[in-house]
Scaffold this motif. Structure first.
Motif, PDB file in Angstrom:
ATOM      1  N   ASP A 102      -1.562   6.974  -9.964  1.00  0.00           N
ATOM      2  CA  ASP A 102      -2.345   8.196  -9.833  1.00  0.00           C
ATOM      3  C   ASP A 102      -1.376   9.284  -9.390  1.00  0.00           C
ATOM      4  O   ASP A 102      -0.786   9.186  -8.309  1.00  0.00           O
ATOM      5  CB  ASP A 102      -3.462   8.023  -8.795  1.00  0.00           C
ATOM      6  N   ALA A 135     -10.029   0.571 -15.305  1.00  0.00           N
ATOM      7  CA  ALA A 135      -9.212   1.391 -14.406  1.00  0.00           C
ATOM      8  C   ALA A 135      -7.755   1.466 -14.845  1.00  0.00           C
ATOM      9  O   ALA A 135      -7.141   2.537 -14.826  1.00  0.00           O
ATOM     10  CB  ALA A 135      -9.306   0.837 -12.983  1.00  0.00           C
ATOM     11  N   TRP A 187      -4.752  -3.418  -7.574  1.00  0.00           N
ATOM     12  CA  TRP A 187      -5.930  -2.647  -7.951  1.00  0.00           C
ATOM     13  C   TRP A 187      -6.250  -1.491  -7.002  1.00  0.00           C
ATOM     14  O   TRP A 187      -7.214  -0.764  -7.219  1.00  0.00           O
ATOM     15  CB  TRP A 187      -7.169  -3.543  -8.079  1.00  0.00           C
ATOM     16  N   ARG A 188      -5.451  -1.310  -5.958  1.00  0.00           N
ATOM     17  CA  ARG A 188      -5.683  -0.167  -5.076  1.00  0.00           C
ATOM     18  C   ARG A 188      -4.822   1.001  -5.524  1.00  0.00           C
ATOM     19  O   ARG A 188      -3.760   0.822  -6.116  1.00  0.00           O
ATOM     20  CB  ARG A 188      -5.343  -0.532  -3.624  1.00  0.00           C
ATOM     21  N   LYS A 189      -5.270   2.201  -5.222  1.00  0.00           N
ATOM     22  CA  LYS A 189      -4.466   3.378  -5.522  1.00  0.00           C
ATOM     23  C   LYS A 189      -3.220   3.366  -4.647  1.00  0.00           C
ATOM     24  O   LYS A 189      -3.315   3.327  -3.425  1.00  0.00           O
ATOM     25  CB  LYS A 189      -5.274   4.656  -5.279  1.00  0.00           C
ATOM     26  N   SER A 214      -1.735  11.959  -8.081  1.00  0.00           N
ATOM     27  CA  SER A 214      -2.073  12.597  -6.807  1.00  0.00           C
ATOM     28  C   SER A 214      -1.453  11.872  -5.622  1.00  0.00           C
ATOM     29  O   SER A 214      -1.291  12.455  -4.545  1.00  0.00           O
ATOM     30  CB  SER A 214      -3.599  12.641  -6.627  1.00  0.00           C
ATOM     31  N   PHE A 215      -1.116  10.596  -5.823  1.00  0.00           N
ATOM     32  CA  PHE A 215      -0.603   9.787  -4.721  1.00  0.00           C
ATOM     33  C   PHE A 215       0.782   9.194  -5.004  1.00  0.00           C
ATOM     34  O   PHE A 215       1.392   8.624  -4.110  1.00  0.00           O
ATOM     35  CB  PHE A 215      -1.578   8.641  -4.413  1.00  0.00           C
ATOM     36  N   ALA A 221      -0.909   0.118 -10.797  1.00  0.00           N
ATOM     37  CA  ALA A 221      -1.801   1.256 -10.629  1.00  0.00           C
ATOM     38  C   ALA A 221      -0.982   2.536 -10.507  1.00  0.00           C
ATOM     39  O   ALA A 221       0.146   2.534 -10.018  1.00  0.00           O
ATOM     40  CB  ALA A 221      -2.672   1.051  -9.386  1.00  0.00           C
ATOM     41  N   ASP A 248      -5.148   4.633 -15.658  1.00  0.00           N
ATOM     42  CA  ASP A 248      -3.857   4.792 -14.997  1.00  0.00           C
ATOM     43  C   ASP A 248      -2.727   4.896 -16.008  1.00  0.00           C
ATOM     44  O   ASP A 248      -1.792   5.690 -15.846  1.00  0.00           O
ATOM     45  CB  ASP A 248      -3.603   3.610 -14.060  1.00  0.00           C
ATOM     46  N   GLU A 263       0.807  -1.215   0.000  1.00  0.00           N
ATOM     47  CA  GLU A 263       0.000   0.000   0.000  1.00  0.00           C
ATOM     48  C   GLU A 263       0.842   1.268   0.000  1.00  0.00           C
ATOM     49  O   GLU A 263       0.411   2.297  -0.504  1.00  0.00           O
ATOM     50  CB  GLU A 263      -0.927   0.003   1.224  1.00  0.00           C
TER      51      GLU A 263
END
Length: 512
Positions: free
Chosen positions: A292, A321, A270-272, A294-295, A290, A325, A250
């Motif tokens: 993003d 998704a 599959w998690r951000k 922003s993260f 994945a 990405d 994570e």
């Protein structure tokens, strides 16, 4: 006298200990009946060099039956090798027998379900010489069941020792529960690979591989590992890092000013992700996960030369998704020398929509390398669309991954041939084109012809035919005046596949 010599199959397989009577005489050689063991008269150095050429330590130990001169000679070897499938029970005795020999430069063990590995690994940690190599492949029921989806199977736990002198350690542990050493310095370790392990110790893992405890580490691969949700690696020496299928990760932090190559593949499930990558010298980035912005934070990477991303669907659903990405990742880097993309087609396109129109921006690149699993479909629309949004391409490399026995060319009414081939531009600076696994279908010829008509500056075109494709005189008609046009015939049945790892295959990757 008893020696653990293994089986008599030339490998490292299991077998009963062989009794060697101490009073046994040398073998008579020659026709005169006189004992003439000239081979045994050679120096120890020469005899040991002969034993090193045998396929395993078990085979070397069996030479003890030749004469008294050879007895125990194998225990002086600087290498212990038990290739797959070996008897794990022989490893400990072999290490004990070689205790009076030189420090080991190599210990290679590949076996099935070695529950006693913890004991001999502790011994090996003290026996490896400076810069020595350890390779241990432990195939267990946990690993085999994991391949068919039974991920809940639990096997034994063992404690990993600190390898203070080893230079390279490769451990594929079959999903044992691994406890990491909390103290000790891997003083000489330059390469570490941990594969198929259960870890419930993200903080301990990050601490173990960071500079205070691995001050010389240059290459690190953690592959198919479970139980790590947070990982922080701070290294002053790390140059190559691969994180592959760390299910459940994570939070990732990598601070490595010397890092030149990074591969992150299928870790965030599959998690951000929350990730921070500080690697100012990074040259090669493979990000198949994945993403993003922003993260995920990337530091300034002025030296980035190559970007590779995950499979992009040519046809599919707009809400997919990973497609979103991939688009954000491609837009994140304005300039890259080489871009590698893997494009996938569905076999039946009637249930999906064309998605390439959503790709509106690519980095400013010089080399575009495309891997296309077309399943028999035409590639013109997708490839020319990508070329239209990166006009600075000087070299185009197209690899078709079709199996002509299965992926037969589609019909003229297929959706792939109805898409508009955007050819309203000129590729003025495209100089070199390579097409591998050319299938020889009608739309393959149409694609090649269109490339030539749009690219007056092409200086070299290389086409390698799929090994099942039939040579055609039409190929000879392709090309422009002044173009070096090469046609190659693949007679070796080479399967062109994109590399998914920064690291080479291990000796036992294909063991069954």
């Amino acid at each position: 006298m008893f020696l653990p010599v293994g089986s008599h199959d030339g490998g490292g397989g299991a077998g009963a200990a062989v009794e060697l009577p101490a009073e046994r005489g040398e073998l008579p050689l020659g026709s005169t009946g006189v004992l003439q063991d000239r081979l045994s008269a050679l120096s120890d150095d020469i005899l040991l060099s002969i034993l090193l050429r045998l396929p395993s330590t078990a085979a070397a130990a069996r030479t003890s039956v030749l004469s008294r001169r050879w007895r125990g000679l194998w225990s002086q070897l600087p290498e212990i090798r038990f290739p797959f499938p070996s008897d794990p029970a022989a490893v400990g005795p072999a290490l004990a027998a070689s205790a009076t020999g030189p420090a080991l430069r190599l210990l290679h063990v590949a076996c099935r379900d070695d529950a006693g590995a913890e004991a001999w690994l502790r011994t090996a940690a003290g026996r490896l010489g400076a810069g020595g190599e350890l390779y241990f492949y432990n195939r267990t029921p946990g690993e085999e069941r994991a391949h068919v989806g039974a991920l809940s199977w639990q096997c034994h736990t063992f404690q990993l020792p600190c390898f203070e002198t080893a230079g390279r350690v490769w451990l594929r542990l079959g999903f044992v529960d691994l406890n990491l050493p909390l103290t000790g310095v891997f003083e000489r370790l330059t390469e570490l690979r941990l594969e198929h392990v259960n870890l419930d110790c993200g903080s301990e893992l990050g601490d173990m591989v960071s500079s205070p405890r691995c001050p010389a580490l240059r290459e690190l691969c953690i592959s198919i590992a479970r139980g790590v949700d947070s990982l922080c690696i701070i290294s002053e020496t790390l140059e190559r890092l691969e994180l592959d299928m760390m299910n459940g990760l994570e939070d990732l932090t990598v601070n490595a000013p010397m890092l030149r190559a990074l591969n992150v593949h299928a870790c965030f499930t599959w998690r951000k992700p929350v990730a921070a990558i500080y690697a100012s010298r990074l040259e090669l980035l493979w990000w198949s996960d994945a993403f993003d912005p922003s993260f995920v934070v990337f530091s300034e990477m002025a030296n980035l030369q190559q970007l590779t991303t995950f499979n992009i669907p040519v046809y599919g659903r707009f809400d997919f998704a990973l497609l979103q990405d991939s688009l954000m990742l491609l837009q994140h880097f304005p300039v890259v020398s080489q871009l590698d993309l893997k494009l996938n087609y569905e076999r039946d396109l009637s249930r999906y929509v064309y998605l390439m129109g959503t790709v509106t921006k690519l980095p400013n690149i010089k080399i575009l390398s495309l891997w296309l699993h077309t399943k028999g479909h035409a590639i013109g629309a997708s490839v020319f669309h990508l070329l239209s949004i990166c006009p600075g391409v000087r070299k185009l490399k197209v690899t078709l991954r079709d199996n002509l026995k299965v992926d037969t060319p589609c019909t003229s009414v297929c959706a792939c041939q109805q898409e508009n081939w955007n050819t309203s531009y000129t590729l003025d600076i495209l100089e070199e084109v390579e097409i591998r696994n050319f299938r020889g279908s009608e739309h393959d010829f149409a694609f090649a012809e269109m490339l030539f008509s749009m690219s007056p500056a092409i200086k070299k075109m290389t086409i390698t035919l799929h090994h099942l494709a039939s040579p055609s005189e039409l190929l000879l008609s392709l090309g422009n005046l002044g173009t070096c046009f090469e046609i190659k015939y693949d007679t070796s049945e080479v399967s062109y596949e994109p590399s998914f790892s920064l690291f080479p295959e291990t000796p036992d990757d294909h063991c069954t």
